[in-house]
Design a protein around this motif. Structure first.
Motif, PDB file in Angstrom:
ATOM      1  N   ARG A 119      -0.140  -6.181  -3.751  1.00  0.00           N
ATOM      2  CA  ARG A 119      -0.942  -6.448  -2.560  1.00  0.00           C
ATOM      3  C   ARG A 119      -1.117  -5.211  -1.694  1.00  0.00           C
ATOM      4  O   ARG A 119      -2.103  -5.082  -0.963  1.00  0.00           O
ATOM      5  CB  ARG A 119      -0.300  -7.578  -1.757  1.00  0.00           C
ATOM      6  CG  ARG A 119      -0.558  -8.954  -2.367  1.00  0.00           C
ATOM      7  CD  ARG A 119       0.149 -10.048  -1.616  1.00  0.00           C
ATOM      8  NE  ARG A 119      -0.382 -11.362  -1.973  1.00  0.00           N
ATOM      9  CZ  ARG A 119       0.229 -12.513  -1.727  1.00  0.00           C
ATOM     10  NH1 ARG A 119       1.411 -12.507  -1.102  1.00  0.00           N
ATOM     11  NH2 ARG A 119      -0.309 -13.659  -2.075  1.00  0.00           N
ATOM     12  N   LEU A 120      -0.183  -4.289  -1.770  1.00  0.00           N
ATOM     13  CA  LEU A 120      -0.293  -3.066  -0.983  1.00  0.00           C
ATOM     14  C   LEU A 120      -1.275  -2.067  -1.584  1.00  0.00           C
ATOM     15  O   LEU A 120      -1.903  -1.293  -0.843  1.00  0.00           O
ATOM     16  CB  LEU A 120       1.084  -2.401  -0.857  1.00  0.00           C
ATOM     17  CG  LEU A 120       2.072  -3.052   0.114  1.00  0.00           C
ATOM     18  CD1 LEU A 120       3.430  -2.395   0.010  1.00  0.00           C
ATOM     19  CD2 LEU A 120       1.550  -2.982   1.542  1.00  0.00           C
ATOM     20  N   VAL A 121      -1.413  -2.063  -2.909  1.00  0.00           N
ATOM     21  CA  VAL A 121      -2.245  -1.027  -3.528  1.00  0.00           C
ATOM     22  C   VAL A 121      -3.492  -1.557  -4.220  1.00  0.00           C
ATOM     23  O   VAL A 121      -4.456  -0.808  -4.412  1.00  0.00           O
ATOM     24  CB  VAL A 121      -1.434  -0.186  -4.539  1.00  0.00           C
ATOM     25  CG1 VAL A 121      -0.369   0.620  -3.827  1.00  0.00           C
ATOM     26  CG2 VAL A 121      -0.824  -1.058  -5.634  1.00  0.00           C
ATOM     27  N   ASN A 186       0.357   6.722  -1.246  1.00  0.00           N
ATOM     28  CA  ASN A 186       1.267   7.034  -0.138  1.00  0.00           C
ATOM     29  C   ASN A 186       1.750   5.769   0.573  1.00  0.00           C
ATOM     30  O   ASN A 186       1.844   5.727   1.813  1.00  0.00           O
ATOM     31  CB  ASN A 186       0.599   7.984   0.870  1.00  0.00           C
ATOM     32  CG  ASN A 186       1.599   8.640   1.815  1.00  0.00           C
ATOM     33  OD1 ASN A 186       2.769   8.818   1.457  1.00  0.00           O
ATOM     34  ND2 ASN A 186       1.167   8.979   3.010  1.00  0.00           N
ATOM     35  N   ARG A 187       2.083   4.740  -0.208  1.00  0.00           N
ATOM     36  CA  ARG A 187       2.568   3.488   0.371  1.00  0.00           C
ATOM     37  C   ARG A 187       3.939   3.082  -0.186  1.00  0.00           C
ATOM     38  O   ARG A 187       4.378   1.964   0.022  1.00  0.00           O
ATOM     39  CB  ARG A 187       1.544   2.367   0.146  1.00  0.00           C
ATOM     40  CG  ARG A 187       0.267   2.609   0.937  1.00  0.00           C
ATOM     41  CD  ARG A 187      -0.798   1.593   0.686  1.00  0.00           C
ATOM     42  NE  ARG A 187      -2.019   1.996   1.408  1.00  0.00           N
ATOM     43  CZ  ARG A 187      -3.219   1.448   1.225  1.00  0.00           C
ATOM     44  NH1 ARG A 187      -3.366   0.464   0.340  1.00  0.00           N
ATOM     45  NH2 ARG A 187      -4.265   1.871   1.899  1.00  0.00           N
ATOM     46  N   ALA A 193      10.235  -0.702   2.770  1.00  0.00           N
ATOM     47  CA  ALA A 193      10.571  -1.416   4.005  1.00  0.00           C
ATOM     48  C   ALA A 193      10.351  -2.916   3.831  1.00  0.00           C
ATOM     49  O   ALA A 193      11.143  -3.737   4.328  1.00  0.00           O
ATOM     50  CB  ALA A 193       9.731  -0.877   5.159  1.00  0.00           C
ATOM     51  N   CYS A 194       9.281  -3.282   3.120  1.00  0.00           N
ATOM     52  CA  CYS A 194       9.032  -4.704   2.845  1.00  0.00           C
ATOM     53  C   CYS A 194      10.120  -5.279   1.946  1.00  0.00           C
ATOM     54  O   CYS A 194      10.608  -6.395   2.184  1.00  0.00           O
ATOM     55  CB  CYS A 194       7.665  -4.877   2.189  1.00  0.00           C
ATOM     56  SG  CYS A 194       6.261  -4.443   3.221  1.00  0.00           S
ATOM     57  N   TYR A 195      10.505  -4.534   0.913  1.00  0.00           N
ATOM     58  CA  TYR A 195      11.558  -5.013   0.004  1.00  0.00           C
ATOM     59  C   TYR A 195      12.865  -5.227   0.757  1.00  0.00           C
ATOM     60  O   TYR A 195      13.562  -6.230   0.545  1.00  0.00           O
ATOM     61  CB  TYR A 195      11.816  -4.001  -1.116  1.00  0.00           C
ATOM     62  CG  TYR A 195      10.633  -3.636  -1.972  1.00  0.00           C
ATOM     63  CD1 TYR A 195       9.536  -4.482  -2.109  1.00  0.00           C
ATOM     64  CD2 TYR A 195      10.610  -2.438  -2.676  1.00  0.00           C
ATOM     65  CE1 TYR A 195       8.454  -4.142  -2.903  1.00  0.00           C
ATOM     66  CE2 TYR A 195       9.543  -2.086  -3.482  1.00  0.00           C
ATOM     67  CZ  TYR A 195       8.472  -2.934  -3.592  1.00  0.00           C
ATOM     68  OH  TYR A 195       7.416  -2.578  -4.388  1.00  0.00           O
TER      69      TYR A 195
END
Length: 219
Positions: A119-121, A186-187, A193-195
């Motif tokens: 979902r982030l990438v 770059n995420r 932090a989410c993990y």
């Protein structure tokens, strides 16, 4: 009694009520769960699937001590789940961590989640399910035919075992692809932090704070 099975995906070993003594699955273990439903307060944990990424899967059937009774204690499994030196790799870890913490009373950490990474990438699509990701990134077609089968049955069918194993057999390869994308975009730090927040997010879910969302601005 344990049993060994083979499928087109790899070797599957079924254990009852715990992992065997001395089993070493390495520093990164793919983990998934099968339950009677999606409410950890109501629906019991039935199966925990694990893989070290070597093409084999270990499935632990969690049986209650009596109809409606307590689940097996599973000391070896609990030790692995809480081991700070073993990364637990999951897809939609928010649910799996919640049901494992609720069932066994341990903090499941550290954790990485391929769904969060996707979902982030992969913001160009809303296809973040495991089957879609395996097809898009690995060229692997996963069957979801057994997804809604009865996981609380005393004996699981070969089809159920093969389906359950497939949910962990490809997570290491998928994680490698998504980690590379996180670094490229770059995420990676944001993903970490989410993990790191997942065990706390799972505790909030178990306490009923899924709704209302304590992070919402609503009164």
């Amino acid at each position: 009694m344990n049993g060994r099975h083979t499928s087109s995906d790899g070797a599957i070993t079924l254990h009852h009520d715990d992992l065997p003594d001395g089993l070493d699955l390495g520093p990164v273990v793919a983990i998934d769960t099968e339950t009677m439903g999606l409410n950890p307060h109501r629906d019991r944990l039935c199966l925990v699937q694990l893989s070290s990424g070597d093409g084999t899967a270990h499935l632990v059937q969690i049986r209650p001590d009596a109809p409606g009774g307590k689940p097996a204690d599973c000391p070896n499994l609990k030790r692995l789940l809480a081991d700070p030196d073993v990364l637990k790799l999951m897809h939609f870890a928010r649910f799996d961590v919640a049901v494992l913490q609720h069932t066994f009373g341990v903090t499941v950490a550290p954790v990485a989640c391929t769904k969060i990474a996707a979902r982030l990438v992969r913001t160009f699509t809303d296809r973040h399910g495991l089957a879609a990701l395996c097809r898009d990134l690995l060229g692997v077609d996963l069957s979801k035919q057994q997804q809604s089968s009865d996981w609380g049955a005393p004996s699981l069918t070969p089809e159920q075992l093969a389906y359950a194993a497939s949910d962990v057999l490809y997570l290491h390869a998928l994680w490698g692809k998504l980690e590379a994308l996180l670094v490229r975009e770059n995420r990676r730090e944001l993903a970490q932090a989410c993990y790191d927040f997942l065990p706390a997010r799972a505790r909030l879910d178990i306490l009923g704070y899924e709704e209302p969302d304590i992070f919402s601005h609503r009164s």
